[in-house]
Design a protein around this motif. Sequence first.
Motif, PDB file in Angstrom:
ATOM      1  N   VAL A 199       0.839  -1.201   0.000  1.00 60.18           N
ATOM      2  CA  VAL A 199       0.000   0.000   0.000  1.00 60.18           C
ATOM      3  C   VAL A 199       0.874   1.250   0.000  1.00 60.18           C
ATOM      4  O   VAL A 199       0.585   2.227  -0.707  1.00 60.18           O
ATOM      5  CB  VAL A 199      -0.959   0.005   1.206  1.00 60.18           C
ATOM      6  CG1 VAL A 199      -1.694   1.343   1.310  1.00 60.18           C
ATOM      7  CG2 VAL A 199      -1.975  -1.124   1.091  1.00 60.18           C
ATOM      8  N   GLY A 200       1.938   1.224   0.780  1.00 64.01           N
ATOM      9  CA  GLY A 200       2.849   2.361   0.814  1.00 64.01           C
ATOM     10  C   GLY A 200       3.434   2.665  -0.548  1.00 64.01           C
ATOM     11  O   GLY A 200       3.540   3.829  -0.952  1.00 64.01           O
ATOM     12  N   ARG A 201       3.791   1.625  -1.292  1.00 66.28           N
ATOM     13  CA  ARG A 201       4.337   1.826  -2.630  1.00 66.28           C
ATOM     14  C   ARG A 201       3.261   2.284  -3.606  1.00 66.28           C
ATOM     15  O   ARG A 201       3.491   3.174  -4.439  1.00 66.28           O
ATOM     16  CB  ARG A 201       5.011   0.537  -3.137  1.00 66.28           C
ATOM     17  CG  ARG A 201       6.363   0.299  -2.466  1.00 66.28           C
ATOM     18  CD  ARG A 201       7.159  -0.836  -3.096  1.00 66.28           C
ATOM     19  NE  ARG A 201       7.257  -0.750  -4.544  1.00 66.28           N
ATOM     20  CZ  ARG A 201       8.097   0.046  -5.207  1.00 66.28           C
ATOM     21  NH1 ARG A 201       8.910   0.845  -4.526  1.00 66.28           N
ATOM     22  NH2 ARG A 201       8.136   0.033  -6.516  1.00 66.28           N
ATOM     23  N   LYS A 202       2.052   1.700  -3.508  1.00 66.37           N
ATOM     24  CA  LYS A 202       0.962   2.094  -4.409  1.00 66.37           C
ATOM     25  C   LYS A 202       0.567   3.554  -4.220  1.00 66.37           C
ATOM     26  O   LYS A 202       0.222   4.246  -5.186  1.00 66.37           O
ATOM     27  CB  LYS A 202      -0.262   1.195  -4.182  1.00 66.37           C
ATOM     28  CG  LYS A 202      -0.159  -0.174  -4.832  1.00 66.37           C
ATOM     29  CD  LYS A 202      -1.451  -0.949  -4.652  1.00 66.37           C
ATOM     30  CE  LYS A 202      -1.372  -2.316  -5.331  1.00 66.37           C
ATOM     31  NZ  LYS A 202      -2.634  -3.097  -5.147  1.00 66.37           N
ATOM     32  N   LEU A 203       0.622   4.026  -2.978  1.00 70.51           N
ATOM     33  CA  LEU A 203       0.235   5.410  -2.685  1.00 70.51           C
ATOM     34  C   LEU A 203       1.386   6.392  -2.911  1.00 70.51           C
ATOM     35  O   LEU A 203       1.211   7.598  -2.730  1.00 70.51           O
ATOM     36  CB  LEU A 203      -0.265   5.520  -1.246  1.00 70.51           C
ATOM     37  CG  LEU A 203      -1.575   4.789  -0.914  1.00 70.51           C
ATOM     38  CD1 LEU A 203      -1.917   4.954   0.566  1.00 70.51           C
ATOM     39  CD2 LEU A 203      -2.727   5.308  -1.779  1.00 70.51           C
ATOM     40  N   LEU A 206       6.336   5.259  -0.475  1.00 73.35           N
ATOM     41  CA  LEU A 206       7.544   4.460  -0.319  1.00 73.35           C
ATOM     42  C   LEU A 206       8.136   4.160  -1.688  1.00 73.35           C
ATOM     43  O   LEU A 206       7.487   3.553  -2.538  1.00 73.35           O
ATOM     44  CB  LEU A 206       7.202   3.147   0.408  1.00 73.35           C
ATOM     45  CG  LEU A 206       8.333   2.156   0.673  1.00 73.35           C
ATOM     46  CD1 LEU A 206       9.406   2.791   1.556  1.00 73.35           C
ATOM     47  CD2 LEU A 206       7.782   0.906   1.337  1.00 73.35           C
ATOM     48  N   GLU A 207       9.360   4.625  -1.903  1.00 66.26           N
ATOM     49  CA  GLU A 207      10.044   4.372  -3.165  1.00 66.26           C
ATOM     50  C   GLU A 207      10.907   3.117  -3.102  1.00 66.26           C
ATOM     51  O   GLU A 207      11.117   2.454  -4.117  1.00 66.26           O
ATOM     52  CB  GLU A 207      10.918   5.575  -3.533  1.00 66.26           C
ATOM     53  CG  GLU A 207      10.106   6.830  -3.883  1.00 66.26           C
ATOM     54  CD  GLU A 207      10.997   7.956  -4.359  1.00 66.26           C
ATOM     55  OE1 GLU A 207      12.230   7.738  -4.475  1.00 66.26           O
ATOM     56  OE2 GLU A 207      10.477   9.052  -4.612  1.00 66.26           O
ATOM     57  N   ARG A 208      11.376   2.793  -1.917  1.00 68.93           N
ATOM     58  CA  ARG A 208      12.294   1.661  -1.765  1.00 68.93           C
ATOM     59  C   ARG A 208      11.605   0.360  -2.163  1.00 68.93           C
ATOM     60  O   ARG A 208      10.486   0.072  -1.732  1.00 68.93           O
ATOM     61  CB  ARG A 208      12.794   1.581  -0.318  1.00 68.93           C
ATOM     62  CG  ARG A 208      13.896   0.573  -0.111  1.00 68.93           C
ATOM     63  CD  ARG A 208      14.561   0.740   1.252  1.00 68.93           C
ATOM     64  NE  ARG A 208      15.603  -0.249   1.474  1.00 68.93           N
ATOM     65  CZ  ARG A 208      16.827  -0.182   0.977  1.00 68.93           C
ATOM     66  NH1 ARG A 208      17.172   0.854   0.209  1.00 68.93           N
ATOM     67  NH2 ARG A 208      17.726  -1.115   1.225  1.00 68.93           N
ATOM     68  N   LYS A 209      12.285  -0.435  -2.989  1.00 67.94           N
ATOM     69  CA  LYS A 209      11.705  -1.685  -3.484  1.00 67.94           C
ATOM     70  C   LYS A 209      12.064  -2.879  -2.601  1.00 67.94           C
ATOM     71  O   LYS A 209      11.469  -3.942  -2.738  1.00 67.94           O
ATOM     72  CB  LYS A 209      12.176  -1.936  -4.921  1.00 67.94           C
ATOM     73  CG  LYS A 209      11.693  -0.882  -5.911  1.00 67.94           C
ATOM     74  CD  LYS A 209      12.219  -1.174  -7.303  1.00 67.94           C
ATOM     75  CE  LYS A 209      11.749  -0.112  -8.287  1.00 67.94           C
ATOM     76  NZ  LYS A 209      12.268  -0.366  -9.661  1.00 67.94           N
ATOM     77  N   ALA A 216      10.961   0.405   6.212  1.00 67.63           N
ATOM     78  CA  ALA A 216      10.067   0.750   7.318  1.00 67.63           C
ATOM     79  C   ALA A 216      10.337   2.172   7.807  1.00 67.63           C
ATOM     80  O   ALA A 216       9.396   2.939   8.077  1.00 67.63           O
ATOM     81  CB  ALA A 216      10.240  -0.244   8.462  1.00 67.63           C
ATOM     82  N   ILE A 217      11.616   2.541   7.887  1.00 70.98           N
ATOM     83  CA  ILE A 217      11.992   3.887   8.323  1.00 70.98           C
ATOM     84  C   ILE A 217      11.558   4.923   7.295  1.00 70.98           C
ATOM     85  O   ILE A 217      11.026   5.995   7.646  1.00 70.98           O
ATOM     86  CB  ILE A 217      13.515   3.958   8.573  1.00 70.98           C
ATOM     87  CG1 ILE A 217      13.886   3.084   9.784  1.00 70.98           C
ATOM     88  CG2 ILE A 217      13.969   5.396   8.784  1.00 70.98           C
ATOM     89  CD1 ILE A 217      15.378   2.874   9.964  1.00 70.98           C
ATOM     90  N   GLU A 218      11.749   4.610   6.007  1.00 76.03           N
ATOM     91  CA  GLU A 218      11.362   5.559   4.956  1.00 76.03           C
ATOM     92  C   GLU A 218       9.854   5.778   4.931  1.00 76.03           C
ATOM     93  O   GLU A 218       9.378   6.915   4.754  1.00 76.03           O
ATOM     94  CB  GLU A 218      11.860   5.057   3.597  1.00 76.03           C
ATOM     95  CG  GLU A 218      13.367   5.172   3.440  1.00 76.03           C
ATOM     96  CD  GLU A 218      13.854   4.797   2.043  1.00 76.03           C
ATOM     97  OE1 GLU A 218      13.023   4.737   1.110  1.00 76.03           O
ATOM     98  OE2 GLU A 218      15.070   4.564   1.894  1.00 76.03           O
TER      99      GLU A 218
END
Length: 247
Positions: A199-203, A206-209, A216-218
């Motif tokens: 969800v973090g990446r979809k929104l 979060l860029e980290r793959k 988690a920190i990002e």
Amino acid sequence: MSIKELLDREVTLRNCEDEVCEQKPDPIIIARKYNDEAIALICALFAYGNVKQIVKFLDSLDFSLLEKSDKEIKTALGQHYYRFQTSEDVITLFLALKKLKKITTLEKIFMDGYRDSSNVIDGINAIIKQLYELYPFSSKGYIFLIGKVTTKTKGSGALKRWMMWLRWMVRDDNIDLGLWSSVNKADLIMPLDTHTFKVGRKLGLLERKTYDLQAAIELTNALKEFDNEDPLKYDFALYRLGQEKIV
């Protein structure tokens, strides 16, 4: 609707006791029954896999054993196992926590590690180190259960279950327990799981793959843009958005 508006709406919607129930199981259901830091830690550490199976296993445990003799613990838990953990692993966790409770508290050990740095990873490391010292034992299942001392963030496990336990301990709302008052909510790190990661990446938060502690920190830092003082208020909402396939 902006991402912040979406998440704020979800936080308001999810922050109710009905959000965690038999129909919507979560390991915190068991932790809530006791309001005890050690019992909550057991609930958090076994919180991996199918959530219904997690709750079923936790519900089968007799937590009064933390006050009983070693012999009683070994006898009562001799047939208890869960996924990667044998009965010996389960017994060892109870024995280690029993020893710890006799001499100190989890909060004190955590604070000894956290206080100077304001880094929750240092506090977690202090507890992990203490558990191994109090009851030396090593197996694949036990190491998976309580983890190892973490010295880096990139490529390291996300410490999801430990971070979730800290959320329970520190935050105080209709979901979390709020048993501790000395830890700053702003220092908490997201309990990153597959749902919150996706969800973090979809929104676009979060860029980290790579699924690791650095991710988690990002994600935590991105959420601080929405609430710098309490970024983890969005954790449960993000989790449900992914679990229920809303996002």
